[in-house]
Motif scaffolding. Structure first.
Motif, PDB file in Angstrom:
ATOM      1  N   SER A 153     -12.978  -6.101  -3.944  1.00  0.00           N
ATOM      2  CA  SER A 153     -13.873  -4.970  -3.690  1.00  0.00           C
ATOM      3  C   SER A 153     -13.258  -3.995  -2.700  1.00  0.00           C
ATOM      4  N   LEU A 154     -12.645  -4.530  -1.633  1.00  0.00           N
ATOM      5  CA  LEU A 154     -12.022  -3.658  -0.648  1.00  0.00           C
ATOM      6  C   LEU A 154     -10.724  -3.055  -1.175  1.00  0.00           C
ATOM      7  N   ALA A 155     -10.024  -3.803  -2.018  1.00  0.00           N
ATOM      8  CA  ALA A 155      -8.781  -3.289  -2.597  1.00  0.00           C
ATOM      9  C   ALA A 155      -9.068  -2.129  -3.547  1.00  0.00           C
ATOM     10  N   GLU A 156     -10.157  -2.226  -4.298  1.00  0.00           N
ATOM     11  CA  GLU A 156     -10.502  -1.162  -5.236  1.00  0.00           C
ATOM     12  C   GLU A 156     -10.730   0.166  -4.528  1.00  0.00           C
ATOM     13  N   LEU A 157     -11.249   0.113  -3.312  1.00  0.00           N
ATOM     14  CA  LEU A 157     -11.517   1.323  -2.535  1.00  0.00           C
ATOM     15  C   LEU A 157     -10.342   1.734  -1.657  1.00  0.00           C
ATOM     16  N   GLY A 158      -9.308   0.906  -1.623  1.00  0.00           N
ATOM     17  CA  GLY A 158      -8.165   1.220  -0.782  1.00  0.00           C
ATOM     18  C   GLY A 158      -8.370   0.877   0.675  1.00  0.00           C
ATOM     19  N   ILE A 159      -9.425   0.112   0.969  1.00  0.00           N
ATOM     20  CA  ILE A 159      -9.689  -0.295   2.347  1.00  0.00           C
ATOM     21  C   ILE A 159      -8.649  -1.302   2.799  1.00  0.00           C
ATOM     22  N   VAL A 160      -8.283  -2.190   1.889  1.00  0.00           N
ATOM     23  CA  VAL A 160      -7.211  -3.151   2.165  1.00  0.00           C
ATOM     24  C   VAL A 160      -6.132  -2.960   1.113  1.00  0.00           C
ATOM     25  N   VAL A 161      -4.888  -3.025   1.529  1.00  0.00           N
ATOM     26  CA  VAL A 161      -3.771  -2.857   0.596  1.00  0.00           C
ATOM     27  C   VAL A 161      -2.810  -4.024   0.762  1.00  0.00           C
ATOM     28  N   GLY A 162      -1.995  -4.221  -0.245  1.00  0.00           N
ATOM     29  CA  GLY A 162      -1.040  -5.308  -0.208  1.00  0.00           C
ATOM     30  C   GLY A 162       0.293  -4.875   0.357  1.00  0.00           C
ATOM     31  N   TYR A 163       1.203  -5.824   0.438  1.00  0.00           N
ATOM     32  CA  TYR A 163       2.554  -5.574   0.905  1.00  0.00           C
ATOM     33  C   TYR A 163       3.453  -5.373  -0.320  1.00  0.00           C
ATOM     34  N   THR A 164       4.250  -4.343  -0.290  1.00  0.00           N
ATOM     35  CA  THR A 164       5.152  -4.074  -1.411  1.00  0.00           C
ATOM     36  C   THR A 164       6.461  -4.806  -1.203  1.00  0.00           C
ATOM     37  N   GLY A 165       6.899  -5.509  -2.228  1.00  0.00           N
ATOM     38  CA  GLY A 165       8.139  -6.270  -2.133  1.00  0.00           C
ATOM     39  C   GLY A 165       9.363  -5.377  -2.240  1.00  0.00           C
ATOM     40  N   ALA A 166      10.513  -5.982  -2.141  1.00  0.00           N
ATOM     41  CA  ALA A 166      11.765  -5.238  -2.181  1.00  0.00           C
ATOM     42  C   ALA A 166      11.945  -4.512  -3.520  1.00  0.00           C
ATOM     43  N   ASP A 167      11.426  -5.105  -4.601  1.00  0.00           N
ATOM     44  CA  ASP A 167      11.595  -4.485  -5.914  1.00  0.00           C
ATOM     45  C   ASP A 167      10.492  -3.476  -6.215  1.00  0.00           C
ATOM     46  N   GLU A 168       9.513  -3.331  -5.287  1.00  0.00           N
ATOM     47  CA  GLU A 168       8.436  -2.356  -5.394  1.00  0.00           C
ATOM     48  C   GLU A 168       7.656  -2.510  -6.707  1.00  0.00           C
ATOM     49  N   THR A 169       7.480  -3.747  -7.137  1.00  0.00           N
ATOM     50  CA  THR A 169       6.641  -3.982  -8.311  1.00  0.00           C
ATOM     51  C   THR A 169       5.251  -4.338  -7.827  1.00  0.00           C
ATOM     52  N   LEU A 170       4.726  -5.472  -8.211  1.00  0.00           N
ATOM     53  CA  LEU A 170       3.397  -5.881  -7.760  1.00  0.00           C
ATOM     54  C   LEU A 170       3.409  -6.175  -6.266  1.00  0.00           C
ATOM     55  N   SER A 171       2.400  -5.687  -5.573  1.00  0.00           N
ATOM     56  CA  SER A 171       2.302  -5.982  -4.149  1.00  0.00           C
ATOM     57  C   SER A 171       1.633  -7.333  -3.946  1.00  0.00           C
ATOM     58  N   SER A 172       1.780  -7.894  -2.775  1.00  0.00           N
ATOM     59  CA  SER A 172       1.156  -9.174  -2.445  1.00  0.00           C
ATOM     60  C   SER A 172       0.118  -8.946  -1.360  1.00  0.00           C
ATOM     61  N   ILE A 173      -0.965  -9.695  -1.428  1.00  0.00           N
ATOM     62  CA  ILE A 173      -2.055  -9.534  -0.472  1.00  0.00           C
ATOM     63  C   ILE A 173      -1.920 -10.480   0.718  1.00  0.00           C
ATOM     64  N   GLN A 174      -1.161 -11.549   0.555  1.00  0.00           N
ATOM     65  CA  GLN A 174      -0.915 -12.526   1.619  1.00  0.00           C
ATOM     66  C   GLN A 174      -2.228 -12.958   2.300  1.00  0.00           C
ATOM     67  N   PRO A 175      -3.132 -13.553   1.551  1.00  0.00           N
ATOM     68  CA  PRO A 175      -4.472 -13.863   2.062  1.00  0.00           C
ATOM     69  C   PRO A 175      -4.508 -14.865   3.194  1.00  0.00           C
ATOM     70  N   LYS A 176      -3.551 -15.790   3.236  1.00  0.00           N
ATOM     71  CA  LYS A 176      -3.578 -16.849   4.243  1.00  0.00           C
ATOM     72  C   LYS A 176      -2.826 -16.482   5.528  1.00  0.00           C
ATOM     73  N   VAL A 177      -2.218 -15.301   5.549  1.00  0.00           N
ATOM     74  CA  VAL A 177      -1.466 -14.858   6.722  1.00  0.00           C
ATOM     75  C   VAL A 177      -2.443 -14.348   7.785  1.00  0.00           C
ATOM     76  N   ASN A 178      -2.183 -14.667   9.038  1.00  0.00           N
ATOM     77  CA  ASN A 178      -3.031 -14.167  10.125  1.00  0.00           C
ATOM     78  C   ASN A 178      -2.848 -12.665  10.282  1.00  0.00           C
ATOM     79  N   ILE A 179      -3.950 -11.958  10.478  1.00  0.00           N
ATOM     80  CA  ILE A 179      -3.918 -10.506  10.540  1.00  0.00           C
ATOM     81  C   ILE A 179      -3.528 -10.025  11.937  1.00  0.00           C
ATOM     82  N   LYS A 180      -2.820  -8.902  12.005  1.00  0.00           N
ATOM     83  CA  LYS A 180      -2.352  -8.338  13.264  1.00  0.00           C
ATOM     84  C   LYS A 180      -3.294  -7.224  13.736  1.00  0.00           C
ATOM     85  N   ARG A 181      -3.186  -6.887  15.020  1.00  0.00           N
ATOM     86  CA  ARG A 181      -4.072  -5.878  15.601  1.00  0.00           C
ATOM     87  C   ARG A 181      -3.892  -4.498  14.953  1.00  0.00           C
TER      88      ARG A 181
END
Length: 226
Positions: free
Chosen positions: A133-161
């Motif tokens: 739901s948040l991704a659809e609105l652009g509130i949360v975005v994923g990380y783009t890999g080196a090949d700039e294909t599908l991004s990853s959301i990294q759900p289990k990673v601790n969030i930074k300030r």
């Protein structure tokens, strides 16, 4: 992250670390991780929740500095504890946990089209709806890999300030602006004036505020509002 951090700090939603601890200069520490208690403290300042929880947790005491912030978060329903009776206030909050809290706190509409992430299989079942739901609105975005294909959301990673500032500043734009609270207040004004004040909760951004004033005939008056 600069514009989001600026927005959050200028509005008093999030605070840096005091200058006296850092050679006379305030620090934001954008790459530092954030705890569950710290996260809901920011939401407290953003939303001014008023509900109180009806449950208790084995690792939460009334004398803890974060007690009231967790109390409001759980009471309002955007934070919950764990099955073992704890709320883990000092544990770092993950990206999927933070996203789930924001989804409930800001009353975001459920997604209609799921966003594809390279690691979406790693998203917990309870967090999937919130992330999509948040991704659809652009509130949360994923990380783009080196090949700039599908991004990853990294759900289990601790969030930074820095990421917290981005997440919450973006979510704030989608917060419902319909009337959620009304109040009636009365003030007897004297020749020296007076003040009529009340709080709108949880926040007031673009709602209408109506003030009715009754005065004696042939009376001159000035209204100042903030």
């Amino acid at each position: 992250a600069y514009p989001w951090v600026t927005f959050m700090t200028d509005n008093g939603y999030i605070h840096g670390y005091p200058a006296e601890e850092n050679d006379g200069q305030e620090l934001y520490k954008p790459d530092q991780l954030i705890t569950r208690a710290e996260f809901v403290t920011i939401l407290y300042y953003m939303l001014n929740p008023t509900a109180n929880m009806s449950e208790s947790f084995t690792d939460l005491g009334v004398d803890d500095w974060y007690y009231e912030f967790i109390n409001k978060a759980v009471g309002t329903g955007y934070m919950s504890g764990y099955g073992d009776g704890t709320v883990k206030p000092n544990a770092f909050i993950t990206r999927e946990e933070a996203t789930s809290v924001v989804y409930r706190a800001f009353k975001i509409d459920k997604y209609t089209n799921a966003t594809s992430f390279a690691d979406e299989a790693q998203i917990s079942d309870w967090a999937y709806e919130a992330i999509m739901s948040l991704a659809e609105l652009g509130i949360v975005v994923g990380y783009t890999g080196a090949d700039e294909t599908l991004s990853s959301i990294q759900p289990k990673v601790n969030i930074k300030r820095a990421e917290v500032a981005s997440l919450l500043a973006n979510a704030d734009k989608f917060y419902p602006t319909s009337v959620r609270y009304s109040a009636t207040a009365r003030a007897e004004l004297t020749d020296n004036g007076g003040v009529l004040a009340f709080d709108a909760s949880p926040k007031n951004t673009s709602d209408q505020l109506t003030v009715e004033i009754s005065v004696e005939p042939n009376t001159t008056f000035t209204v100042n509002y903030t």
